[in-house]
Structures are given as C-alpha cells and as structure tokens.
Write a protein that holds these residues in place. Structure first.
Motif, PDB file in Angstrom:
ATOM      1  N   GLU A  21       0.826  -1.215   0.000  1.00 42.66           N
ATOM      2  CA  GLU A  21       0.000   0.000   0.000  1.00 42.66           C
ATOM      3  C   GLU A  21       0.850   1.250   0.000  1.00 42.66           C
ATOM      4  OE1 GLU A  21      -2.571  -0.435   3.355  1.00 42.66           O
ATOM      5  OE2 GLU A  21      -4.046  -1.674   2.250  1.00 42.66           O
ATOM      6  N   LEU A  22       1.926   1.270   0.766  1.00 41.17           N
ATOM      7  CA  LEU A  22       2.777   2.457   0.844  1.00 41.17           C
ATOM      8  C   LEU A  22       3.395   2.815  -0.501  1.00 41.17           C
ATOM      9  CD1 LEU A  22       4.668   1.995   4.250  1.00 41.17           C
ATOM     10  CD2 LEU A  22       2.989   3.760   3.682  1.00 41.17           C
ATOM     11  N   CYS A  23       3.718   1.815  -1.300  1.00 40.15           N
ATOM     12  CA  CYS A  23       4.323   2.102  -2.608  1.00 40.15           C
ATOM     13  C   CYS A  23       3.292   2.040  -3.736  1.00 40.15           C
ATOM     14  CB  CYS A  23       5.479   1.140  -2.896  1.00 40.15           C
ATOM     15  SG  CYS A  23       4.991  -0.560  -3.285  1.00 40.15           S
ATOM     16  N   GLU A  24       2.011   1.866  -3.384  1.00 43.33           N
ATOM     17  CA  GLU A  24       0.925   1.774  -4.364  1.00 43.33           C
ATOM     18  C   GLU A  24       1.211   0.660  -5.371  1.00 43.33           C
ATOM     19  OE1 GLU A  24       0.458   5.679  -5.996  1.00 43.33           O
ATOM     20  OE2 GLU A  24       0.136   6.602  -4.036  1.00 43.33           O
ATOM     21  N   GLY A  25       1.621  -0.484  -4.821  1.00 43.50           N
ATOM     22  CA  GLY A  25       2.103  -1.565  -5.653  1.00 43.50           C
ATOM     23  C   GLY A  25       1.075  -2.224  -6.553  1.00 43.50           C
ATOM     24  N   PHE A  26      -0.196  -2.125  -6.187  1.00 42.66           N
ATOM     25  CA  PHE A  26      -1.247  -2.733  -7.012  1.00 42.66           C
ATOM     26  C   PHE A  26      -1.943  -1.703  -7.897  1.00 42.66           C
ATOM     27  CE2 PHE A  26      -2.224  -6.599  -4.034  1.00 42.66           C
ATOM     28  CZ  PHE A  26      -1.029  -7.181  -4.434  1.00 42.66           C
ATOM     29  N   ALA A  27      -1.357  -0.543  -8.079  1.00 44.69           N
ATOM     30  CA  ALA A  27      -2.012   0.534  -8.825  1.00 44.69           C
ATOM     31  C   ALA A  27      -2.335   0.132 -10.259  1.00 44.69           C
ATOM     32  CB  ALA A  27      -1.142   1.788  -8.816  1.00 44.69           C
ATOM     33  N   GLU A  28      -1.467  -0.684 -10.878  1.00 46.32           N
ATOM     34  CA  GLU A  28      -1.675  -1.090 -12.269  1.00 46.32           C
ATOM     35  C   GLU A  28      -2.286  -2.485 -12.382  1.00 46.32           C
ATOM     36  OE1 GLU A  28       2.008  -0.765 -14.348  1.00 46.32           O
ATOM     37  OE2 GLU A  28       2.295   1.340 -13.836  1.00 46.32           O
ATOM     38  N   LEU A  29      -2.609  -3.102 -11.278  1.00 46.19           N
ATOM     39  CA  LEU A  29      -3.116  -4.472 -11.290  1.00 46.19           C
ATOM     40  C   LEU A  29      -4.607  -4.511 -11.634  1.00 46.19           C
ATOM     41  CD1 LEU A  29      -2.645  -7.511 -10.689  1.00 46.19           C
ATOM     42  CD2 LEU A  29      -3.168  -6.996  -8.282  1.00 46.19           C
ATOM     43  N   LYS A  30      -4.990  -5.456 -12.489  1.00 47.27           N
ATOM     44  CA  LYS A  30      -6.385  -5.718 -12.814  1.00 47.27           C
ATOM     45  C   LYS A  30      -6.747  -7.103 -12.282  1.00 47.27           C
ATOM     46  CE  LYS A  30      -6.338  -1.926 -15.275  1.00 47.27           C
ATOM     47  NZ  LYS A  30      -6.952  -0.666 -14.748  1.00 47.27           N
ATOM     48  N   SER A  31      -7.945  -7.272 -11.818  1.00 47.60           N
ATOM     49  CA  SER A  31      -8.336  -8.538 -11.198  1.00 47.60           C
ATOM     50  C   SER A  31      -8.287  -9.704 -12.181  1.00 47.60           C
ATOM     51  CB  SER A  31      -9.748  -8.420 -10.599  1.00 47.60           C
ATOM     52  OG  SER A  31     -10.693  -8.105 -11.614  1.00 47.60           O
ATOM     53  N   HIS A  32      -8.442  -9.426 -13.489  1.00 45.34           N
ATOM     54  CA  HIS A  32      -8.422 -10.493 -14.488  1.00 45.34           C
ATOM     55  C   HIS A  32      -7.016 -10.770 -15.012  1.00 45.34           C
ATOM     56  CE1 HIS A  32      -8.850  -6.702 -16.798  1.00 45.34           C
ATOM     57  NE2 HIS A  32      -8.007  -7.297 -17.626  1.00 45.34           N
ATOM     58  N   ALA A  33      -6.021 -10.106 -14.492  1.00 45.28           N
ATOM     59  CA  ALA A  33      -4.652 -10.204 -15.009  1.00 45.28           C
ATOM     60  C   ALA A  33      -4.066 -11.593 -14.791  1.00 45.28           C
ATOM     61  CB  ALA A  33      -3.769  -9.161 -14.340  1.00 45.28           C
ATOM     62  N   ARG A  34      -3.212 -12.004 -15.739  1.00 45.81           N
ATOM     63  CA  ARG A  34      -2.387 -13.197 -15.546  1.00 45.81           C
ATOM     64  C   ARG A  34      -1.173 -12.777 -14.733  1.00 45.81           C
ATOM     65  NH1 ARG A  34      -1.323 -14.537 -21.664  1.00 45.81           N
ATOM     66  NH2 ARG A  34      -1.150 -12.261 -21.546  1.00 45.81           N
TER      67      ARG A  34
END
Length: 390
Positions: A21-34
């Motif tokens: 969360e501190l580095c916004e690590g999932f900012a580009e992640l999509k739930s359908h992503a491989r």
C-alpha cells in the motif's frame, strides 16, 4: 518520483499489505490479469538443506502475497522459476521448489507452479546475441519479482534485477557470463519490466548467492520501479548502489543514476535498518581450507564463471575435501573461469572448464578438464587420479 517502502515484517500478512500500500504496488493491477510471481529459488536438493534462510524466497512472504492477490480478485496466479539444473547431481527446479517448501505451499493453495525449463522459451536479441527467455515471463500481464535481499560473490548484490536472470535457459546464462554478466543483467531487465518488486528481507546472507552465514532482518522492501527498489535494497545491505555495476548500467540505459536522489522512501528509514553485509570472499580457497588441506590453492573465479560450473566445482571440492581431510599436497593449483592465471611456482595445475582452458593455452603439463558446463565426475576423477597427497 519513484516510491519505495520499507516495512518491518511480522507474520500474518499485514506487514506485506502495508509495504504494498505504501508504494501503491497494485495501482496497475487488474483482477483479471495473468499474474506471474518470480521468486528466488536459485538451487535446491537435500545437499542444500542448510542453505535456505537468506538464500531462497520465504514461503510466508509468497503465501501472504497470494492471499492479498486473491483478496484483490486475482485468480490466475502462477509461481514460476528456473533453478540451476544439473542432471548428474540431481538438481532441478522441482528439487529446489521442494527444499524451499514452495511446492507444498502451491499444492495447498491451489496455485499454478511452473518450471521455466519445462515450459517454452522465446528468443530475444540482447546486444547482438540471441538469448532464451521464459515465455511465461514475457507474456504475463503483471509480473511480481520477489527476490531475496542478499549479497552475491560476483555481482555484489542479488536483488530484483539479478533475480530476472532466473528466467533464462541454462545455455543463455552461459552467454551472460561469457560476454559480461553485469551488462546483460541490465539489458535483460530492460526487456522484462516487473510491475512490482518485493525484496524478501526476512533473512539475508553474506557471501551469497548460496551460503550458511545468514542473519535475521525481518524487513520487506517494495516498489513499482525496479531500479529504485534495488537502489534501496543495496543501500540497506551497506553496499553503495553506484558501485554495483549492473545497477549503474541499467540506470544509464534509463537515462538515470543509481542514486537515492529522486526516490521517496516510505515507512522505515534506511538509516534505521541498514547493515554492513559482506559479499567478497575467496570462496574456493575457503572450501579447501575448511577441510584442513594444505598444498592446494585456488584463486577466486571472476564473473565469467557461470552458475552451472560454480555449483559443480563447489561440490567436487567438498567431496574431495571430505575424503582427503587434513592431507598435504605438493603445490597444486586449481583454476576455473576465465580470469585466473596459474602462479608460476605451481607444480601441477588443474584447468577446469572450457573458459579456463581457453584463457590458459600456454600452461604446460596442465590437467585439462573440458566442459561447458563441467562434468562433476570428470573433475572429481581428475583430482583423484592426479592430486596425490604427500
């Protein structure tokens, strides 16, 4: 400005959640992503059971990461690795997964587990050389790099950029060492761009990538920028990033500098968690000395020695050392890799591997063991036959 987080680890998942969360690590992640998770599972079988902490990515970190991904809605999650293979010594990615406990975890959680060596490779061009990169790594929608925060006897550190070398075929790894491993690590990192890097600092190890001199750190470092994560990781280890060649080269390719300038560190301060890790060692000579053997010397190979030959020579000397513990020999020298040149006063010289043979064609009377990679049996039998104790 690149953001990197440093969080003190406590089991349960909340430490990793905070780091991401501190580095916004999932900012580009999509739930359908491989999603492909690339840990560091460099090597493993029963011979390496004492070389786990600080060497292999920790199961709790991977398990907590999978939990957070599933909480986000991701279902297509794969763990992929290409460990050092050696059929002669029974080394494979499977044995490494088993030693690390990752095989059991993946089965328990129902996560895909792949061995890059058993999957397809894709050839890409790196500075005029065709190298084979795991297709899964190139095709992933979201690549999460989860290396260990540790040192390396050839490259000073083994962090995110270095960990990507595990996506190569064994043949391509030899190309890296032949033409400049630090340069090619940087070039590969320009092709494989992880969306998130998590440095597993639960433990670290001196004299890596494989050693028993570990220490507990209980740290997690995370960032979306691969260079920034490695710069912070190297700084935590007490190794100035501007002295790490592959970081310097990669930064230059990006028009940047391997510096903390321009990096926002969130969470713990580097000064509060930094240590002084050791990477430089006379590891071959240390093996010989550890068995009380006298009269055999071995220079430390340089960066040309590939992981395949490194493992072979290491295991050969340990087996030989156990059998001849405390023995004295008459001024024998062992050379492997391109860099070592035998001392003029050595009575008998062993040249192990094609690299050493090519670099030392003028050495008369040398015992030459060809191989790329080396054969364990050929090296061991050469020593048994020609290295006669006094």
């Amino acid at each position: 400005m690149a953001v990197v987080s440093i969080v003190r680890y406590k089991p349960g998942g909340e430490s990793l959640r905070r780091a991401i969360e501190l580095c916004e690590g999932f900012a580009e992640l999509k739930s359908h992503a491989r999603v492909l998770i690339k840990p560091n599972v460099v090597i493993g079988d029963e011979k390496y059971r004492n070389f786990v902490k600080g060497v292999l990515t920790s199961v709790p970190v991977l398990e907590e990461l999978i939990g957070l991904l599933r909480e986000f809605g991701c279902q297509n999650i794969t763990i992929g690795e290409g460990s050092i293979t050696n059929e002669e010594m029974g080394l494979s990615t499977g044995t490494a997964f088993t030693l690390a406990g990752i095989g059991e975890m993946a089965r328990r959680l129902g996560v895909n587990l792949i061995d890059f060596h058993q999957q397809g490779f894709v050839k890409i061009d790196l500075d005029g050389h065709q190298v084979e990169v795991a297709e899964a790594a190139l095709e992933a929608d979201f690549l999460i790099n989860v290396p260990v925060l540790k040192t390396h006897v050839q490259t000073k550190v083994s962090l995110g950029l270095k960990n990507l070398k595990g996506t190569l075929s064994m043949t391509s790894r030899r190309i890296f060492h032949r033409y400049g491993v630090e340069k090619y690590i940087a070039l590969l990192a320009g092709k494989l761009k992880p969306q998130l890097t998590v440095l597993d600092g639960l433990y670290t190890v001196n004299y890596g990538p494989v050693h028993y001199d570990y220490r507990e750190l209980n740290l997690l470092v995370a960032g979306r920028d691969p260079l920034a994560a490695d710069v912070v990781g190297s700084s935590i280890l007490g190794i100035p990033p501007e002295r790490v060649e592959h970081l310097v080269i990669y930064a230059s390719l990006q028009g940047r500098r391997p510096s903390l300038e321009g990096i926002e560190v969130r969470g713990e301060k580097i000064s509060q968690v930094a240590i002084r890790a050791e990477w430089e060692t006379t590891w071959l000579q240390n093996i010989i000395n550890s068995f009380g053997i006298k009269g055999i010397r071995a220079q430390t190979p340089g960066p040309s020695l590939c992981s395949g030959c490194m493992v072979t020579v290491n295991n050969v000397l340990r087996k030989f050392g156990r059998e001849y513990s405390g023995a004295t020999f008459d001024n024998i020298e062992i050379c492997t890799g391109r860099e070592p040149r035998p001392f003029k006063d050595s009575r008998l010289v062993f040249l192990f591997g094609n690299c050493s043979l090519e670099s030392n064609p003028e050495v008369e009377g040398a015992i030459k063991v060809k191989g790329c990679p080396l054969s364990f049996a050929a090296c061991y039998e050469a020593l048994k036959k020609h290295a006669i104790p006094l």
